[in-house]
Design a protein around this motif. Sequence first.
Motif, PDB file in Angstrom:
ATOM      1  N   ARG A   1       0.837  -1.201   0.000  1.00 55.43           N
ATOM      2  CA  ARG A   1       0.000   0.000   0.000  1.00 55.43           C
ATOM      3  C   ARG A   1       0.875   1.256   0.000  1.00 55.43           C
ATOM      4  N   ILE A   2       0.478   2.250  -0.805  1.00 52.70           N
ATOM      5  CA  ILE A   2       1.187   3.538  -0.821  1.00 52.70           C
ATOM      6  C   ILE A   2       0.172   4.674  -0.829  1.00 52.70           C
ATOM      7  N   ASP A   3       0.662   5.861  -0.494  1.00 56.33           N
ATOM      8  CA  ASP A   3      -0.115   7.084  -0.616  1.00 56.33           C
ATOM      9  C   ASP A   3       0.310   7.782  -1.900  1.00 56.33           C
ATOM     10  N   LEU A   4      -0.671   8.314  -2.616  1.00 60.19           N
ATOM     11  CA  LEU A   4      -0.424   9.021  -3.881  1.00 60.19           C
ATOM     12  C   LEU A   4      -1.086  10.380  -3.842  1.00 60.19           C
ATOM     13  N   SER A   5      -0.360  11.407  -4.217  1.00 59.65           N
ATOM     14  CA  SER A   5      -0.988  12.718  -4.367  1.00 59.65           C
ATOM     15  C   SER A   5      -1.495  12.826  -5.801  1.00 59.65           C
ATOM     16  N   LEU A   6      -2.617  13.484  -5.963  1.00 56.55           N
ATOM     17  CA  LEU A   6      -3.212  13.673  -7.290  1.00 56.55           C
ATOM     18  C   LEU A   6      -2.869  15.070  -7.775  1.00 56.55           C
ATOM     19  N   THR A   7      -2.286  15.156  -8.975  1.00 57.77           N
ATOM     20  CA  THR A   7      -1.880  16.449  -9.511  1.00 57.77           C
ATOM     21  C   THR A   7      -1.806  16.396 -11.033  1.00 57.77           C
ATOM     22  N   GLU A   8      -2.000  17.522 -11.640  1.00 53.09           N
ATOM     23  CA  GLU A   8      -1.903  17.669 -13.093  1.00 53.09           C
ATOM     24  C   GLU A   8      -0.429  17.578 -13.491  1.00 53.09           C
ATOM     25  N   ARG A   9      -0.075  16.581 -14.325  1.00 57.00           N
ATOM     26  CA  ARG A   9       1.307  16.386 -14.766  1.00 57.00           C
ATOM     27  C   ARG A   9       1.390  16.327 -16.296  1.00 57.00           C
ATOM     28  N   THR A  10       0.472  17.001 -16.972  1.00 53.88           N
ATOM     29  CA  THR A  10       0.404  16.948 -18.431  1.00 53.88           C
ATOM     30  C   THR A  10       1.733  17.304 -19.095  1.00 53.88           C
ATOM     31  N   ASP A  11       2.408  18.315 -18.595  1.00 52.22           N
ATOM     32  CA  ASP A  11       3.649  18.770 -19.229  1.00 52.22           C
ATOM     33  C   ASP A  11       4.891  18.033 -18.739  1.00 52.22           C
TER      34      ASP A  11
END
Length: 166
Positions: A111-121
Amino acid sequence: MNTFHLPERKIHMLTIGWEERVSLPLLGLTGLKAKIDTGARTSALHATDIVPFDRDGIPWVRFHSRFDDDTRDIDVECPIHDQRNIKNTSGVPEMRYIIRTRFAIARRAWRIDLSLTERTDMTFRMIVGRTALRNRSVLVDPGGRNLTELPKTDLAERGHHERTSP
């Protein structure tokens, strides 16, 4: 003199490169091209259209995750584990939703924690930070790439599109 000996415990170190294929099976994302970034504390996942909502009084988040490589393009819903300030690539703190999910690499999963973020570029749509690797008997070879193989089930699942909830 009596001496007490503990049995020796063999720990198999998994050696990974700075770039690896990983999976987030509970999210329906398999074979993701990820950058192993020990300089980053928290792992991050590319997400757009991030919308928080309540489900039976529990905070959840809905988001879209799209990758430019040959992995899934998917809408995901899952519980929010936390919300916290995380420094972006420019060093500026930004408030992000954190989800907790299953992470798989080679034949191991945890199990891990993930931050959600816009990484399009960004070149990599997923970053695996040092907290995700801590205490997991993982060694990062900074000169290596794709040192592990995807489990056969991940290879069979790649290329499908579906909506999923963990």
